[in-house]
Design a protein around this motif. Structure first.
Motif, short mmCIF file in Angstrom:
data_model
loop_
_atom_site.label_atom_id
_atom_site.label_comp_id
_atom_site.label_asym_id
_atom_site.label_seq_id
_atom_site.Cartn_x
_atom_site.Cartn_y
_atom_site.Cartn_z
N LEU A 34 -7.94 32.50 37.42
CA LEU A 34 -6.99 33.58 37.73
C LEU A 34 -6.35 34.07 36.44
CD1 LEU A 34 -5.06 32.34 40.90
CD2 LEU A 34 -6.88 34.02 40.78
N THR A 35 -6.12 35.36 36.36
CA THR A 35 -5.42 35.91 35.20
C THR A 35 -3.93 35.67 35.37
OG1 THR A 35 -5.09 38.07 36.19
CG2 THR A 35 -7.15 37.75 34.98
N VAL A 36 -3.19 35.84 34.29
CA VAL A 36 -1.74 35.67 34.35
C VAL A 36 -1.14 36.67 35.33
CG1 VAL A 36 0.39 35.85 33.00
CG2 VAL A 36 -1.62 34.77 32.00
N GLU A 37 -1.64 37.88 35.33
CA GLU A 37 -1.14 38.91 36.24
C GLU A 37 -1.39 38.51 37.70
OE1 GLU A 37 -1.85 43.63 37.30
OE2 GLU A 37 -2.74 42.78 35.49
N GLU A 38 -2.57 37.96 37.99
CA GLU A 38 -2.88 37.54 39.36
C GLU A 38 -1.98 36.40 39.80
OE1 GLU A 38 -7.61 38.57 39.87
OE2 GLU A 38 -7.06 36.76 38.75
#
Length: 166
Positions: A34-38
């Protein structure tokens, strides 16, 4: 290990055990990829629904689960594990995690605990398909109102029929 570290880990196990025992439902997920934004979006959705998400070491989780009497979670505690605890709504953590996993393919639901019972991925997915608490309450209310509404319509029809006859 020093005694201070052992005491700190024992305290962590106690805290997680208390969370397991107090929770209405718990969902375990693998968040790798997962990305930081997600992750930020996921945490916001969880927070908005009074669900707490933590990343906890598997060794602490397994000890806490054993202490809380939750058997059968050994396979779940492999790889990075994030835990979503909800003390109020049984459906919320499952619904949020499963819905989020549909969009973010990197998120994988591993299993969970619902009202003190260990649940498989399939059971968590089925739980996510249920409406939330407010939805269930509105469904119950409409079911309870239906007989009263039908009686009111019948009385109105009888009254109109008598008026027409008079």
């Amino acid at each position: 290990m020093s005694e201070a570290i052992i005491a700190k880990k024992a305290q962590e196990v106690e805290e997680v055990t208390a969370k397991f025992e107090a929770a209405a439902s718990v969902v375990f997920v693998d968040y790798r990829g997962l990305t930081v934004e997600e992750v930020t979006n996921l945490r916001k959705q969880l927070r908005d629904n009074n669900v707490e998400m933590k990343v906890i070491k598997n060794s602490i989780l397994s000890r806490a689960a054993e202490k809380a009497g939750l058997d059968g979670l050994g396979d779940v505690f492999t790889g990075p594990t994030a835990v979503a605890f909800s003390n109020e709504d049984v459906v919320a953590p499952a619904k949020i995690m499963v819905d989020f996993a549909k969009d973010a393919k990197a998120l994988e639901v591993k299993g969970g605990v619902v009202e003190g019972k260990v649940s498989s991925v399939e059971e968590i997915t089925a739980l996510a398909a249920l409406p939330n608490r407010e939805g269930l309450l509105s469904m119950l209310l409409s079911v309870l109102q239906a007989p009263v509404r039908n009686v009111a319509y019948a009385v109105k029809a009888v009254a109109e029929k008598e008026d027409d006859a008079a």
